[in-house]
Scaffold this motif. Structure first.
Motif, PDB file in Angstrom:
ATOM      1  N   MET A   1      37.097  24.732  -3.512  1.00  7.86           N
ATOM      2  CA  MET A   1      37.478  24.006  -4.424  1.00  7.86           C
ATOM      3  C   MET A   1      36.461  23.627  -5.391  1.00  7.86           C
ATOM      4  O   MET A   1      35.173  23.377  -5.055  1.00  7.86           O
ATOM      5  N   SER A   2      36.518  23.658  -6.773  1.00  3.05           N
ATOM      6  CA  SER A   2      35.572  23.318  -7.879  1.00  3.05           C
ATOM      7  C   SER A   2      35.389  21.663  -8.073  1.00  3.05           C
ATOM      8  O   SER A   2      34.769  21.348  -8.933  1.00  3.05           O
ATOM      9  N   HIS A   3      36.345  21.280  -7.609  1.00  5.84           N
ATOM     10  CA  HIS A   3      36.667  19.603  -7.888  1.00  5.84           C
ATOM     11  C   HIS A   3      37.209  18.846  -6.578  1.00  5.84           C
ATOM     12  O   HIS A   3      37.665  19.470  -5.674  1.00  5.84           O
TER      13      HIS A   3
ATOM     14  N   MET B   1      30.264   7.537   9.841  1.00  2.87           N
ATOM     15  CA  MET B   1      30.552   8.362  10.791  1.00  2.87           C
ATOM     16  C   MET B   1      31.879   8.919  10.610  1.00  2.87           C
ATOM     17  O   MET B   1      32.653   8.319   9.743  1.00  2.87           O
ATOM     18  N   TYR B   2      32.361  10.154  11.234  1.00  4.35           N
ATOM     19  CA  TYR B   2      33.508  10.570  11.415  1.00  4.35           C
ATOM     20  C   TYR B   2      34.237   9.954  12.635  1.00  4.35           C
ATOM     21  O   TYR B   2      33.602  10.397  13.733  1.00  4.35           O
ATOM     22  N   ALA B   3      35.454   9.581  12.512  1.00  2.22           N
ATOM     23  CA  ALA B   3      36.192   9.317  13.890  1.00  2.22           C
ATOM     24  C   ALA B   3      36.738  10.766  14.534  1.00  2.22           C
ATOM     25  O   ALA B   3      37.603  10.957  13.842  1.00  2.22           O
ATOM     26  N   ALA B   4      36.152  11.108  15.352  1.00  7.02           N
ATOM     27  CA  ALA B   4      36.595  12.486  16.014  1.00  7.02           C
ATOM     28  C   ALA B   4      37.810  12.428  16.523  1.00  7.02           C
ATOM     29  O   ALA B   4      38.657  13.656  16.336  1.00  7.02           O
ATOM     30  N   LYS B   5      38.620  11.318  16.943  1.00  9.73           N
ATOM     31  CA  LYS B   5      39.863  11.496  17.291  1.00  9.73           C
ATOM     32  C   LYS B   5      41.037  11.994  16.459  1.00  9.73           C
ATOM     33  O   LYS B   5      41.892  12.540  16.914  1.00  9.73           O
ATOM     34  N   ALA B   6      40.586  12.001  15.237  1.00  9.85           N
ATOM     35  CA  ALA B   6      41.513  12.252  14.084  1.00  9.85           C
ATOM     36  C   ALA B   6      41.734  13.954  14.292  1.00  9.85           C
ATOM     37  O   ALA B   6      42.928  14.415  14.110  1.00  9.85           O
ATOM     38  N   HIS B   7      40.651  14.688  14.431  1.00 12.51           N
ATOM     39  CA  HIS B   7      40.839  16.210  14.804  1.00 12.51           C
ATOM     40  C   HIS B   7      39.298  16.511  15.340  1.00 12.51           C
ATOM     41  O   HIS B   7      38.361  16.312  14.713  1.00 12.51           O
ATOM     42  N   THR B   8      39.462  16.939  16.506  1.00 11.53           N
ATOM     43  CA  THR B   8      38.001  17.334  17.207  1.00 11.53           C
ATOM     44  C   THR B   8      37.968  18.949  17.395  1.00 11.53           C
ATOM     45  O   THR B   8      36.961  19.261  17.822  1.00 11.53           O
ATOM     46  N   GLY B   9      38.690  19.492  16.457  1.00 11.36           N
ATOM     47  CA  GLY B   9      38.279  20.992  16.419  1.00 11.36           C
ATOM     48  C   GLY B   9      36.946  21.237  16.006  1.00 11.36           C
ATOM     49  O   GLY B   9      36.382  20.611  15.156  1.00 11.36           O
ATOM     50  N   ARG B  10      36.182  22.389  16.645  1.00 13.10           N
ATOM     51  CA  ARG B  10      34.949  22.891  16.242  1.00 13.10           C
ATOM     52  C   ARG B  10      34.669  22.967  14.880  1.00 13.10           C
ATOM     53  O   ARG B  10      33.876  22.573  14.112  1.00 13.10           O
ATOM     54  N   ALA B  11      35.792  23.680  14.176  1.00 16.29           N
ATOM     55  CA  ALA B  11      35.374  23.673  12.721  1.00 16.29           C
ATOM     56  C   ALA B  11      35.372  22.609  12.020  1.00 16.29           C
ATOM     57  O   ALA B  11      34.349  22.586  10.916  1.00 16.29           O
ATOM     58  N   VAL B  12      36.319  21.672  12.119  1.00 14.87           N
ATOM     59  CA  VAL B  12      36.218  20.255  11.700  1.00 14.87           C
ATOM     60  C   VAL B  12      34.573  19.644  11.887  1.00 14.87           C
ATOM     61  O   VAL B  12      33.901  19.271  11.003  1.00 14.87           O
ATOM     62  N   LEU B  13      34.385  19.526  13.211  1.00 16.81           N
ATOM     63  CA  LEU B  13      33.199  18.728  13.546  1.00 16.81           C
ATOM     64  C   LEU B  13      31.945  19.418  13.009  1.00 16.81           C
ATOM     65  O   LEU B  13      30.805  18.882  12.448  1.00 16.81           O
TER      66      LEU B  13
ATOM     67  N   VAL C   1      46.830  25.478   9.311  1.00 22.71           N
ATOM     68  CA  VAL C   1      45.969  26.168   8.040  1.00 22.71           C
ATOM     69  C   VAL C   1      44.851  24.976   7.633  1.00 22.71           C
ATOM     70  O   VAL C   1      45.516  23.955   6.998  1.00 22.71           O
ATOM     71  N   LEU C   2      43.738  25.097   7.768  1.00 26.17           N
ATOM     72  CA  LEU C   2      42.792  24.031   7.716  1.00 26.17           C
ATOM     73  C   LEU C   2      41.789  24.582   6.548  1.00 26.17           C
ATOM     74  O   LEU C   2      41.592  25.804   6.381  1.00 26.17           O
ATOM     75  N   GLU C   3      41.322  23.839   5.543  1.00 25.51           N
ATOM     76  CA  GLU C   3      40.453  24.041   4.532  1.00 25.51           C
ATOM     77  C   GLU C   3      39.165  23.119   4.738  1.00 25.51           C
ATOM     78  O   GLU C   3      39.154  22.034   4.499  1.00 25.51           O
ATOM     79  N   THR C   4      38.146  23.975   5.330  1.00 27.20           N
ATOM     80  CA  THR C   4      37.067  23.182   5.819  1.00 27.20           C
ATOM     81  C   THR C   4      36.332  22.571   4.429  1.00 27.20           C
ATOM     82  O   THR C   4      35.553  21.275   4.639  1.00 27.20           O
ATOM     83  N   GLY C   5      36.240  23.134   3.353  1.00 24.38           N
ATOM     84  CA  GLY C   5      35.608  22.669   2.066  1.00 24.38           C
ATOM     85  C   GLY C   5      36.238  21.360   1.701  1.00 24.38           C
ATOM     86  O   GLY C   5      35.431  20.520   1.023  1.00 24.38           O
TER      87      GLY C   5
ATOM     88  N   ALA D   1      41.096  28.704   9.450  1.00 26.29           N
ATOM     89  CA  ALA D   1      40.239  28.076   8.493  1.00 26.29           C
ATOM     90  C   ALA D   1      39.997  28.710   7.352  1.00 26.29           C
ATOM     91  O   ALA D   1      39.599  30.101   7.451  1.00 26.29           O
ATOM     92  N   ILE D   2      40.587  28.373   6.103  1.00 27.25           N
ATOM     93  CA  ILE D   2      40.148  28.785   4.686  1.00 27.25           C
ATOM     94  C   ILE D   2      38.671  28.361   4.477  1.00 27.25           C
ATOM     95  O   ILE D   2      38.387  27.308   4.476  1.00 27.25           O
ATOM     96  N   GLU D   3      37.867  29.477   4.039  1.00 27.78           N
ATOM     97  CA  GLU D   3      36.445  29.209   3.709  1.00 27.78           C
ATOM     98  C   GLU D   3      36.110  30.174   2.629  1.00 27.78           C
ATOM     99  O   GLU D   3      36.071  31.195   2.749  1.00 27.78           O
ATOM    100  N   GLY D   4      35.805  29.381   1.545  1.00 30.37           N
ATOM    101  CA  GLY D   4      35.804  30.572   0.440  1.00 30.37           C
ATOM    102  C   GLY D   4      36.986  30.876   0.032  1.00 30.37           C
ATOM    103  O   GLY D   4      38.017  30.519  -0.164  1.00 30.37           O
ATOM    104  N   ASP D   5      37.123  32.569  -0.264  1.00 31.84           N
ATOM    105  CA  ASP D   5      37.880  33.341  -0.441  1.00 31.84           C
ATOM    106  C   ASP D   5      38.584  33.996   0.786  1.00 31.84           C
ATOM    107  O   ASP D   5      39.491  34.632   0.556  1.00 31.84           O
ATOM    108  N   GLY D   6      37.988  33.662   1.844  1.00 29.35           N
ATOM    109  CA  GLY D   6      38.532  34.153   2.953  1.00 29.35           C
ATOM    110  C   GLY D   6      39.251  33.350   4.048  1.00 29.35           C
ATOM    111  O   GLY D   6      39.166  32.039   4.015  1.00 29.35           O
TER     112      GLY D   6
END
Length: 419
Positions: free
Chosen positions: A1-3, A54-66, A31-35, A385-390
């Motif tokens: 995302m550019s903004h 800090m980030y409250a991990a209980k909302a989403h503990t997926g490794r990609a998010v952390l 479908v997650l977008e890490t950006g 996880a969507i990361e960049g164009d892939g």
């Protein structure tokens, strides 16, 4: 995302990309977008430049998010042993972790104490005198914080208004005496409170008033002797399309005015704000049934995929990404579970769904996959996880072998082997 707009609506996602993901990875699909996760954290962090976020991990503990959050400098707040372990496995320094124990099982306390023996920077927050006694009985004398119950609760549902629920924290009037006692037994470094969850614009003043009460108590206890005062999270995102997003800079100013001067570092621990709009669910329509009172649209996602509507009466936006320009029709959308609670929407205007259409269910990032389950022996969905164009798979789809493996491996085994 550019903004980084303050909220991401379903219409903002790339529909062609979503359809391609549904075709490649099947449905139901998270479908997650890490950006977007990183952008949300950065926006919040920028609004509170003098605080530790800090980030409250209980909302989403997926490794990609952390991992994405650790990459942008976030620390992690954990509410259970498993979250501590997952944060460490994602790359967190255990010395930076904060463990907020709520009626902690013995195994959780054992793990935290053993961890703190090796990493003395770990902070353990207790919400009951009993918890501190149990820590002392384990030989622990390290860093602790007191969780306060300010007697004021805010949020989107009574089940998340923790600030007035007796389950959470020490009643405010008992905190000064407890603080004096704990200073004799531990390294008391902070106070903590979490007032509620899903706070939106109309509730900010009440939320800030509760945080001001926490700050007053910190000054009474002696904030000069405290390292931090943790004001929790609770900052919401608009789930309904007509709800405006929080102006987080205005919210930050309101909070600062309510809190006043503190001789301790402010901490905040957003969870939902960071991840809610960064993830959605793709579901495929399998049934369209005309009933006398409504049109029932059956999809392959269910309350085992996303339980929040059944559990909290939560609203999640739904969009027909296969045909968003088709004429709207009021329909009820539900899954394959044999219970009337398995409903995502009732009489909701949606571009008329047809069999094989792909529907997107929005704002699924917070407490979505975290609460996924195996009701009806349904394997939990995959997550990409969507990361960049892939995109990449970050959690494979469960199989029935996964669902039954624990039974297969422990059937008839001695108790010691099962553990």
């Amino acid at each position: 995302m550019s903004h980084s707009p303050p909220v991401r609506r379903l219409a903002d996602w790339d529909h062609e990309q979503l359809l391609a993901l549904a075709a490649e990875y099947e449905t139901p699909l998270y479908v997650l977008e890490t950006g977007r996760v990183q952008a949300n954290y950065r926006r919040f962090d920028a609004a509170f430049p003098d605080a530790e976020v800090m980030y409250a991990a209980k909302a989403h503990t997926g490794r990609a998010v952390l991992s994405a959050l650790l990459d942008v400098g976030a620390d992690i707040e954990c509410a259970a042993r498993g979250e501590l372990q997952r944060a460490i496995e994602a790359g967190a320094d255990p010395n930076t972790l904060q463990y907020t124990a709520v009626n902690p099982p013995a195994a959780d306390l054992d793990y935290a104490v053993e961890l703190a023996d090796e990493y003395p920077g770990l902070t353990i927050t207790g919400g009951a005198r009993d918890t501190f006694d149990r820590l002392q009985a384990r030989g622990y004398d390290g860093r602790v914080a007191i969780r306060i119950n300010p007697g004021i609760g805010t949020g989107h549902h009574e089940k998340v208004a923790t600030g007035k629920d007796a389950k959470f924290g020490i009643p405010a009037e008992r905190v000064p005496d407890l603080a004096a006692d704990l200073r004799e037994r531990f390294d008391l470094v902070g106070l903590h409170a979490h007032v509620g969850s899903g706070v939106l614009t109309g509730e900010v003043d009440e939320h800030a008033r509760a945080l001001g009460k926490v700050a007053d108590l910190a000054r009474e206890v002696g904030d000069g002797d405290l390292e931090f005062v943790d004001f929790g999270g609770g900052f919401g995102v608009p789930y309904r399309e007509d709800e405006p997003p929080l102006d987080i800079e205005v919210v930050a100013e309101t909070v600062r005015e309510a809190v006043g001067d503190l001789n301790a570092t402010m901490k905040f621990e957003p969870g939902r704000y960071v991840v809610a709009d960064a993830e959605l669910i793709l579901a495929r329509v399998n049934t369209v049934k005309e009933a006398p009172e409504t049109t029932v649209v059956g999809v392959d996602a269910s309350l085992s995929t996303l339980i929040r509507p059944a559990m909290f009466d939560s609203y999640h936006p739904i969009r027909n990404v296969s045909a968003p320009d088709r004429a709207d029709e009021a329909v009820s959308v539900g899954g394959p579970c044999c219970t009337s609670a398995d409903v995502f929407a009732t009489d909701r205007p949606i571009a008329r769904p047809e069999r094989e259409d792909i529907l997107a269910i929005g704002n699924a990032g917070a407490y979505g996959y975290e609460l996924a389950n195996n009701f009806h022996s349904q394997p939990r969905p995959a997550e990409v996880a969507i990361e960049g164009d892939g995109a990449r798979i970050v959690r494979r789809r469960e199989t029935m072998a996964d669902v039954t493996r624990v039974e297969d491996e422990t059937a008839g085994a001695p108790d010691a082997e099962r553990e």
